[in-house]
Design a protein around this motif. Structure first.
Motif, PDB file in Angstrom:
ATOM      1  N   ARG A 105       1.111  -1.691  -0.009  1.00  0.00           N
ATOM      2  CA  ARG A 105       0.187  -0.024  -0.309  1.00  0.00           C
ATOM      3  C   ARG A 105       0.988   1.075  -0.280  1.00  0.00           C
ATOM      4  O   ARG A 105       2.352   1.095   0.619  1.00  0.00           O
ATOM      5  N   LEU A 106       0.472   2.110  -0.779  1.00  0.00           N
ATOM      6  CA  LEU A 106       1.071   3.447  -0.523  1.00  0.00           C
ATOM      7  C   LEU A 106       0.258   4.697   0.513  1.00  0.00           C
ATOM      8  O   LEU A 106      -1.105   4.124   0.401  1.00  0.00           O
ATOM      9  N   ASP A 107       0.821   5.508   1.541  1.00  0.00           N
ATOM     10  CA  ASP A 107       0.653   6.040   2.141  1.00  0.00           C
ATOM     11  C   ASP A 107      -0.282   7.258   2.148  1.00  0.00           C
ATOM     12  O   ASP A 107      -0.278   7.439   0.660  1.00  0.00           O
ATOM     13  N   LEU A 108      -1.440   7.905   1.426  1.00  0.00           N
ATOM     14  CA  LEU A 108      -1.646   8.688   0.936  1.00  0.00           C
ATOM     15  C   LEU A 108      -0.704  10.558   0.832  1.00  0.00           C
ATOM     16  O   LEU A 108      -1.129  10.663  -0.333  1.00  0.00           O
ATOM     17  N   TYR A 109      -0.463  10.537   1.467  1.00  0.00           N
ATOM     18  CA  TYR A 109       0.950  11.722   1.041  1.00  0.00           C
ATOM     19  C   TYR A 109       1.377  11.588  -0.105  1.00  0.00           C
ATOM     20  O   TYR A 109       2.471  11.893  -0.431  1.00  0.00           O
ATOM     21  N   MET A 110       1.442   9.597  -1.127  1.00  0.00           N
ATOM     22  CA  MET A 110       3.081   8.752  -1.380  1.00  0.00           C
ATOM     23  C   MET A 110       2.045   8.626  -2.587  1.00  0.00           C
ATOM     24  O   MET A 110       2.633   8.887  -3.481  1.00  0.00           O
ATOM     25  N   ARG A 111       0.389   9.230  -2.942  1.00  0.00           N
ATOM     26  CA  ARG A 111      -0.140   8.729  -4.286  1.00  0.00           C
ATOM     27  C   ARG A 111       0.442   9.501  -4.838  1.00  0.00           C
ATOM     28  O   ARG A 111       0.138   8.880  -6.495  1.00  0.00           O
ATOM     29  N   PRO A 112       0.124  10.658  -5.066  1.00  0.00           N
ATOM     30  CA  PRO A 112       0.720  12.212  -6.200  1.00  0.00           C
ATOM     31  C   PRO A 112       2.299  11.020  -6.783  1.00  0.00           C
ATOM     32  O   PRO A 112       2.241  11.889  -8.154  1.00  0.00           O
ATOM     33  N   PHE A 113       3.150  10.700  -5.887  1.00  0.00           N
ATOM     34  CA  PHE A 113       4.305  10.411  -6.438  1.00  0.00           C
ATOM     35  C   PHE A 113       4.180   8.731  -6.840  1.00  0.00           C
ATOM     36  O   PHE A 113       5.162   8.054  -7.590  1.00  0.00           O
ATOM     37  N   GLU A 114       2.729   8.094  -7.325  1.00  0.00           N
ATOM     38  CA  GLU A 114       3.229   6.549  -7.112  1.00  0.00           C
ATOM     39  C   GLU A 114       3.363   6.019  -8.467  1.00  0.00           C
ATOM     40  O   GLU A 114       4.551   5.203  -8.980  1.00  0.00           O
ATOM     41  N   LYS A 115       3.861   6.764  -9.918  1.00  0.00           N
ATOM     42  CA  LYS A 115       4.252   6.830 -10.936  1.00  0.00           C
ATOM     43  C   LYS A 115       5.981   6.812 -10.825  1.00  0.00           C
ATOM     44  O   LYS A 115       6.882   5.600 -11.050  1.00  0.00           O
ATOM     45  N   LEU A 116       6.690   6.921 -10.253  1.00  0.00           N
ATOM     46  CA  LEU A 116       7.517   7.959  -9.759  1.00  0.00           C
ATOM     47  C   LEU A 116       8.071   6.785  -8.853  1.00  0.00           C
ATOM     48  O   LEU A 116       9.409   6.113  -9.213  1.00  0.00           O
ATOM     49  N   ILE A 117       6.951   6.091  -8.107  1.00  0.00           N
ATOM     50  CA  ILE A 117       7.557   4.944  -7.230  1.00  0.00           C
ATOM     51  C   ILE A 117       7.850   3.626  -7.573  1.00  0.00           C
ATOM     52  O   ILE A 117       8.561   3.260  -8.110  1.00  0.00           O
ATOM     53  N   ARG A 118       6.466   3.233  -9.081  1.00  0.00           N
ATOM     54  CA  ARG A 118       6.645   2.749  -9.095  1.00  0.00           C
ATOM     55  C   ARG A 118       7.884   2.523  -9.963  1.00  0.00           C
ATOM     56  O   ARG A 118       8.504   0.798 -10.660  1.00  0.00           O
ATOM     57  N   VAL A 119       7.962   3.370 -11.605  1.00  0.00           N
ATOM     58  CA  VAL A 119       9.681   3.312 -11.858  1.00  0.00           C
ATOM     59  C   VAL A 119      11.291   3.266 -10.836  1.00  0.00           C
ATOM     60  O   VAL A 119      11.263   2.286 -11.643  1.00  0.00           O
ATOM     61  N   ALA A 120      10.742   3.358  -9.575  1.00  0.00           N
ATOM     62  CA  ALA A 120      11.875   3.030  -9.038  1.00  0.00           C
ATOM     63  C   ALA A 120      12.262   1.864  -8.315  1.00  0.00           C
ATOM     64  O   ALA A 120      12.735   1.112  -7.948  1.00  0.00           O
ATOM     65  N   ILE A 121      10.634   1.071  -8.286  1.00  0.00           N
ATOM     66  CA  ILE A 121      10.475  -0.202  -7.749  1.00  0.00           C
ATOM     67  C   ILE A 121      11.298  -1.295  -8.752  1.00  0.00           C
ATOM     68  O   ILE A 121      11.799  -2.467  -8.692  1.00  0.00           O
ATOM     69  N   GLN A 122      10.735  -0.670 -10.371  1.00  0.00           N
ATOM     70  CA  GLN A 122      11.108  -1.831 -11.372  1.00  0.00           C
ATOM     71  C   GLN A 122      12.028  -1.844 -11.893  1.00  0.00           C
ATOM     72  O   GLN A 122      13.046  -2.478 -11.797  1.00  0.00           O
ATOM     73  N   ASP A 123      12.910  -0.412 -11.317  1.00  0.00           N
ATOM     74  CA  ASP A 123      14.415  -0.116 -11.662  1.00  0.00           C
ATOM     75  C   ASP A 123      15.216  -0.867 -10.575  1.00  0.00           C
ATOM     76  O   ASP A 123      16.350  -1.465 -10.427  1.00  0.00           O
ATOM     77  N   GLY A 124      14.436  -1.234  -9.566  1.00  0.00           N
ATOM     78  CA  GLY A 124      15.775  -1.639  -8.234  1.00  0.00           C
ATOM     79  C   GLY A 124      15.004  -2.907  -8.738  1.00  0.00           C
ATOM     80  O   GLY A 124      16.315  -4.369  -8.003  1.00  0.00           O
ATOM     81  N   ALA A 125      14.673  -4.055  -9.043  1.00  0.00           N
ATOM     82  CA  ALA A 125      13.727  -5.264  -9.233  1.00  0.00           C
ATOM     83  C   ALA A 125      15.006  -5.611 -10.073  1.00  0.00           C
ATOM     84  O   ALA A 125      15.895  -6.701 -10.401  1.00  0.00           O
ATOM     85  N   GLU A 126      15.301  -4.436 -11.235  1.00  0.00           N
ATOM     86  CA  GLU A 126      16.267  -5.090 -12.976  1.00  0.00           C
ATOM     87  C   GLU A 126      17.741  -5.007 -11.840  1.00  0.00           C
ATOM     88  O   GLU A 126      18.084  -5.907 -12.532  1.00  0.00           O
ATOM     89  N   ARG A 127      17.707  -4.357 -10.884  1.00  0.00           N
ATOM     90  CA  ARG A 127      18.788  -4.254 -10.359  1.00  0.00           C
ATOM     91  C   ARG A 127      19.161  -5.534  -9.638  1.00  0.00           C
ATOM     92  O   ARG A 127      20.437  -5.949  -9.649  1.00  0.00           O
ATOM     93  N   VAL A 128      18.075  -5.577  -8.773  1.00  0.00           N
ATOM     94  CA  VAL A 128      18.928  -6.770  -8.509  1.00  0.00           C
ATOM     95  C   VAL A 128      19.041  -8.101  -9.061  1.00  0.00           C
ATOM     96  O   VAL A 128      20.124  -8.311  -8.821  1.00  0.00           O
ATOM     97  N   VAL A 129      17.961  -8.104  -9.887  1.00  0.00           N
ATOM     98  CA  VAL A 129      18.243  -9.215 -10.127  1.00  0.00           C
ATOM     99  C   VAL A 129      20.514  -9.580 -11.832  1.00  0.00           C
ATOM    100  O   VAL A 129      21.061 -10.849 -11.299  1.00  0.00           O
TER     101      VAL A 129
END
Length: 154
Positions: free
Chosen positions: A111-135
């Motif tokens: 879940r995203l806290d309410l104050y983070m929801r405006p940044f959801e797209k940036l968070i998605r990109v950061a999480i995807q980049d992080g997943a690719e970096r891990v592998v």
């Protein structure tokens, strides 16, 4: 929910990848995830379902201190973790692929806290980049440290 996933082929057998990721998790986690500043196993003994650990991470300048537990440990194919308050879940899946193996990594932010929801797209990109970096990091470490076996005539 925000999810990232990545997959990569690794030039070594699946059992070696599983051992690196799961069996030797305590020794290797900080190596493939340099954001981890500290990792403490809170449950004595080898890693098993129910084992708990605490990590201190610094991600993009933001420090976090979380406790997680192992929710899946299926040798030699899968290990999964969940944060104790259900904030996130991660899984690593290993399977044979030709002469090597495929590693799949999943990360879910529940879940995203309410104050983070405006940044959801940036968070998605950061999480995807992080997943690719891990592998990529795991592949690099394993392939650098694992000698290739010779199958042909000398």
């Amino acid at each position: 929910m925000v999810r990232g996933e990545a997959s990569i082929l690794i030039d070594t057998e699946a059992s070696r990848v599983f051992d690196f990721v799961a069996t030797d998790f305590v020794n290797n986690y900080k190596r493939w995830s340099p954001e981890v500043q500290r990792l403490d196993l809170l449950t004595p003994g080898p890693l098993r379902v129910g084992s708990r650990a605490r990590q201190i991470r610094v991600d993009q300048g933001r420090k976090s201190d979380t406790t997680f537990k192992i929710i899946a440990l299926e040798t030699p194919s899968r290990v999964g973790f969940v944060e104790q308050n259900g904030q996130y879940r991660t899984e690593y899946h290993v399977e044979p692929a030709g002469e090597g193996s495929r590693l799949r990594f999943y990360f879910e932010l529940k879940r995203l806290d309410l104050y983070m929801r405006p940044f959801e797209k940036l968070i998605r990109v950061a999480i995807q980049d992080g997943a690719e970096r891990v592998v990529r990091n795991i592949k690099g470490l394993i392939e650098t440290e694992t000698p290739r076996s010779s199958t042909g005539p000398s």
